[in-house]
Design an enzyme around this catalytic site. Structure first.
Site, PDB file in Angstrom:
ATOM      1  N   ASP A   1       5.914   4.742   5.028  1.00 50.66           N
ATOM      2  CA  ASP A   1       6.805   3.779   5.694  1.00 50.66           C
ATOM      3  C   ASP A   1       6.865   2.448   4.931  1.00 50.66           C
ATOM      4  O   ASP A   1       7.558   1.521   5.341  1.00 50.66           O
ATOM      5  CB  ASP A   1       6.393   3.558   7.166  1.00 50.66           C
ATOM      6  N   HIS A   2       6.159   2.375   3.791  1.00 49.23           N
ATOM      7  CA  HIS A   2       6.187   1.171   2.944  1.00 49.23           C
ATOM      8  C   HIS A   2       6.744   1.447   1.543  1.00 49.23           C
ATOM      9  O   HIS A   2       7.204   0.524   0.879  1.00 49.23           O
ATOM     10  CB  HIS A   2       4.781   0.563   2.844  1.00 49.23           C
TER      11      HIS A   2
ATOM     12  N   HIS B   1      -7.313  -1.119   5.760  1.00 51.10           N
ATOM     13  CA  HIS B   1      -6.292  -0.187   6.273  1.00 51.10           C
ATOM     14  C   HIS B   1      -6.196   0.994   5.296  1.00 51.10           C
ATOM     15  O   HIS B   1      -6.243   2.149   5.702  1.00 51.10           O
ATOM     16  CB  HIS B   1      -4.964  -0.913   6.398  1.00 51.10           C
TER      17      HIS B   1
ATOM     18  N   ASP C   1       0.120  -3.922   6.268  1.00 55.77           N
ATOM     19  CA  ASP C   1      -0.527  -3.454   7.502  1.00 55.77           C
ATOM     20  C   ASP C   1      -1.971  -3.952   7.596  1.00 55.77           C
ATOM     21  O   ASP C   1      -2.813  -3.279   8.196  1.00 55.77           O
ATOM     22  CB  ASP C   1      -0.524  -1.921   7.563  1.00 55.77           C
TER      23      ASP C   1
ATOM     24  N   HIS D   1       1.432   3.938   1.941  1.00 55.80           N
ATOM     25  CA  HIS D   1       1.965   4.704   3.073  1.00 55.80           C
ATOM     26  C   HIS D   1       3.489   4.817   2.981  1.00 55.80           C
ATOM     27  O   HIS D   1       4.167   3.875   2.565  1.00 55.80           O
ATOM     28  CB  HIS D   1       1.552   4.061   4.403  1.00 55.80           C
TER      29      HIS D   1
ATOM     30  N   HIS E   1       5.086  -4.661  10.658  1.00 55.24           N
ATOM     31  CA  HIS E   1       5.456  -3.949  11.885  1.00 55.24           C
ATOM     32  C   HIS E   1       5.648  -4.914  13.045  1.00 55.24           C
ATOM     33  O   HIS E   1       4.975  -5.949  13.114  1.00 55.24           O
ATOM     34  CB  HIS E   1       4.372  -2.933  12.286  1.00 55.24           C
TER      35      HIS E   1
ATOM     36  N   HIS F   1       0.850  -1.195   0.000  1.00 55.14           N
ATOM     37  CA  HIS F   1       0.000   0.000   0.000  1.00 55.14           C
ATOM     38  C   HIS F   1       0.880   1.236   0.000  1.00 55.14           C
ATOM     39  O   HIS F   1       2.111   1.129   0.104  1.00 55.14           O
ATOM     40  CB  HIS F   1      -0.993  -0.020   1.170  1.00 55.14           C
TER      41      HIS F   1
HETATM   42 FE    FE Z   1       2.923   0.758   8.092  1.00 58.80          FE
HETATM   43 ZN    ZN Z   2       0.158   1.602   6.567  1.00 64.65          ZN
END
Ligand code: FE
Ligand code: ZN
Length: 257
Positions: free
Chosen positions: A58-59, A113, A137, A56, A175, A54
């Site tokens: 942090d990905h 998410h 996530d 985001h 995570h 996805h």
């Molecule tokens: Fe994440």
């Molecule tokens: Zn995420």
């Protein structure tokens, strides 16, 4: 295909998939490029593909930098993420099959998410082997992702799809949230002996700074409240007889935990 778990930021995991024979590698959810470069160097591997679950940051935050060094790398992501994943070249939907190192992955559409979230599932080579699930996530060890762009109904359907996979599936979630997830889980499913035992194991592991990912889907089915919305005791604890409402109330409680 060897899977290397690479820690990033405070609690993210990036997965580097290594095709030893060809000296090639792929990466799942590179939020940061630096630790991926480091791992590729150690392995002596060329990056040929990026798999994003996805959009985001942090990905996907490392996509651009990785592509600067490996411009030939293909970038896979969900079709609904068009315009949100840097460098995306492949726009995937439910049921698509994609080459992942020397294996094949099946795409599972798991909105909730985010509205575009996908998971990658590599089926076992033989019925006795393990399958591999890269679920970003959506499903966490002992928990699930927050609902940013989706509804409880969507998330129940998405988690329901993942729950149908074989018990012998390794869950490579993005995570290290397991300990806090399980601390929450015992507040809603306290009579679950498997859960109590798991919490003790995870507490011991985290006290020694050991990772708890990957987890096993069979264990998740037994102990993760976000896969257990149809269990009578959880429905009772959430004062509901509907699976979606039970899930929604669990998720709401966890948001405040
Ligand atoms: Fe994440
Ligand atoms: Zn995420």
């Amino acid at each position: 295909m060897d899977i290397h778990r690479v820690a990033a930021f405070r609690d993210n995991y990036i997965f580097v998939l290594h095709d030893v024979e060809r000296g090639q590698a792929a990466v799942v959810d590179p939020g940061d490029a630096e630790p991926v470069f480091h791992t590729l160097k150690q392995l002596g591997a060329t990056l040929t593909a990026i798999f994003n679950t996805h959009h985001h940051s942090d990905h996907v935050g490392g996509n651009r930098q990785l592509l600067e060094q490996f411009p030939q790398a293909q970038v896979y992501g969900g079709i609904e993420d068009r315009g949100r994943i840097p460098g995306q070249t492949h726009f995937l939907q439910e049921g698509d099959r994609v080459p992942i190192c020397d294996c094949q992955a099946e795409v599972i559409f798991v909105p909730g998410h985010t509205r575009a979230h996908i998971a990658y599932y590599v089926a076992p080579a033989t019925p006795h082997d393990w399958g591999e699930l890269f679920c970003g996530d959506t499903l966490f060890a002992g928990g699930c992702g927050r609902l940013f762009e989706g509804t409880p109904q969507q998330m129940v359907e998405s988690l329901g799809k993942l729950r149908q996979l074989p018990d012998q599936t390794r869950v490579w979630c993005a995570h290290e949230y397991t300990l806090s997830n399980l601390k929450f889980a015992v507040t809603v499913d306290g009579t679950n002996a498997a859960l109590q035992q798991r919490l003790k194991q995870v507490q011991a592991a985290r006290a020694q700074d050991q990772p708890t990912v990957p987890t096993e889907l069979g264990l998740e089915k037994q102990t993760n409240p976000f896969l257990r919305w149809d269990q009578a005791n959880l429905q009772q604890a959430m004062n509901s007889t509907s699976t979606v409402q039970t899930f929604a109330r669990l998720r709401g409680k966890k948001d405040l935990f």
